[in-house]
Design an enzyme around this catalytic site. Structure first.
Site, short mmCIF file in Angstrom:
data_model
loop_
_atom_site.label_atom_id
_atom_site.label_comp_id
_atom_site.label_asym_id
_atom_site.label_seq_id
_atom_site.Cartn_x
_atom_site.Cartn_y
_atom_site.Cartn_z
N LEU A 106 -0.18 11.70 -6.22
CA LEU A 106 -0.77 12.98 -6.36
C LEU A 106 -0.07 14.17 -6.15
O LEU A 106 0.71 14.21 -5.22
CB LEU A 106 -2.01 12.80 -5.52
N ASP A 107 -0.05 15.03 -7.02
CA ASP A 107 0.68 16.15 -6.93
C ASP A 107 0.21 16.97 -5.51
O ASP A 107 -0.75 16.65 -5.01
CB ASP A 107 0.64 17.03 -8.22
N LYS A 108 0.98 18.05 -5.21
CA LYS A 108 0.94 18.55 -3.80
C LYS A 108 -0.48 19.14 -3.63
O LYS A 108 -0.93 19.04 -2.59
CB LYS A 108 1.92 19.63 -3.75
N GLU A 109 -1.00 19.72 -4.53
CA GLU A 109 -2.12 20.43 -4.66
C GLU A 109 -3.44 19.92 -4.85
O GLU A 109 -4.57 20.42 -4.77
CB GLU A 109 -2.14 21.72 -5.68
N SER A 110 -3.26 18.42 -5.12
CA SER A 110 -4.37 17.53 -5.34
C SER A 110 -4.60 16.56 -4.08
O SER A 110 -3.74 16.73 -3.21
CB SER A 110 -4.14 16.59 -6.47
#
Length: 231
Positions: A106-110
């Protein structure tokens, strides 16, 4: 006499990394079989009488396989180590004796469900697009979506790397529930950006039949046998 297996599968079964990452290790010349450097893919070995080294260290099959469901918080990187010292998965699982790696990312902001394991073959089959495992997300946009946008989503959104078409998209509790089977980088965010509705919150709530459920942010649990077999 044991059946021969592909080198990258043996490495993944030993918990070195996912099968795809093991292929990259082979290609980069970091793997030796019985003292001979291997750079070609598809080499088969007998795991009983073959010595395999990765970066000079002999590897062996793991005896206990671990499967963990983790609720990744927003702001945490999907990596076991970050050279810049930013929050990452290793902050939560660095104390484990076995070498864990994440199945998917998952990307950092997810936020939401991410699976960690030392079983590289299982990781490959649970995340590679060719196996078609569905991932379910809850998406909150900067403003409510009109009905016409859902029709556009269902028809597919053309991105710079091809058409992105979800399995389903529906409104639920003020958010959009989106089911996809692809794993392209930030595909969900890019779909909504393309439609003019930037994502302000993105949470993965399921991978196949494995559900995030009520697992609190920053907490983890072991998967049961039914869940590990379901993928």
């Amino acid at each position: 006499m044991a059946d021969e297996v592909r080198l990258q599968k043996f490495m993944a079964d030993c918990g070195v990394a996912s099968r795809r990452a093991c292929e990259e290790l082979i290609a980069s010349g970091r793997v030796k079989v019985n003292g001979r450097k291997i750079t070609m893919q598809g080499v088969k070995i007998n795991p009983i009488n073959t010595q395999v080294e990765v970066d000079g260290q002999i590897i062996s099959a793991i005896k206990t396989k671990t499967y963990i469901a983790f609720h990744k918080p927003k702001g945490v990187l999907s990596t076991m180590f970050d050279p810049e010292g930013r929050p990452c998965l290793g902050d939560y699982f660095g104390g484990f004796s076995e070498r864990l790696f994440h199945a998917g990312r998952l990307d950092k902001e997810s936020e939401g469900l991410i699976i960690l394991t030392n079983d590289g073959a299982w990781s490959h089959e649970s995340t590679h697009p060719s196996f078609g495992v569905e991932k379910t997300y809850l998406v909150q946009t900067d403003e409510p979506l009109p009905k016409g946008v859902f029709q556009t989503l269902q028809a597919g959104v053309e991105l710079d790397d091809g058409l992105a078409k979800p399995i389903s998209a529906r409104q639920t509790s003020g958010m959009v529930e989106l089911v996809i089977h692809e794993g392209r980088n930030q595909i969900v965010r890019r779909m909504f950006d393309s439609l003019g509705y930037p994502v302000v919150r993105l949470m993965r709530i399921a991978i196949g039949s494995i559900k995030l459920g009520e697992l609190p942010s920053g907490k983890w649990r072991n998967l049961n046998d039914v869940e590990t077999r379901s993928l």
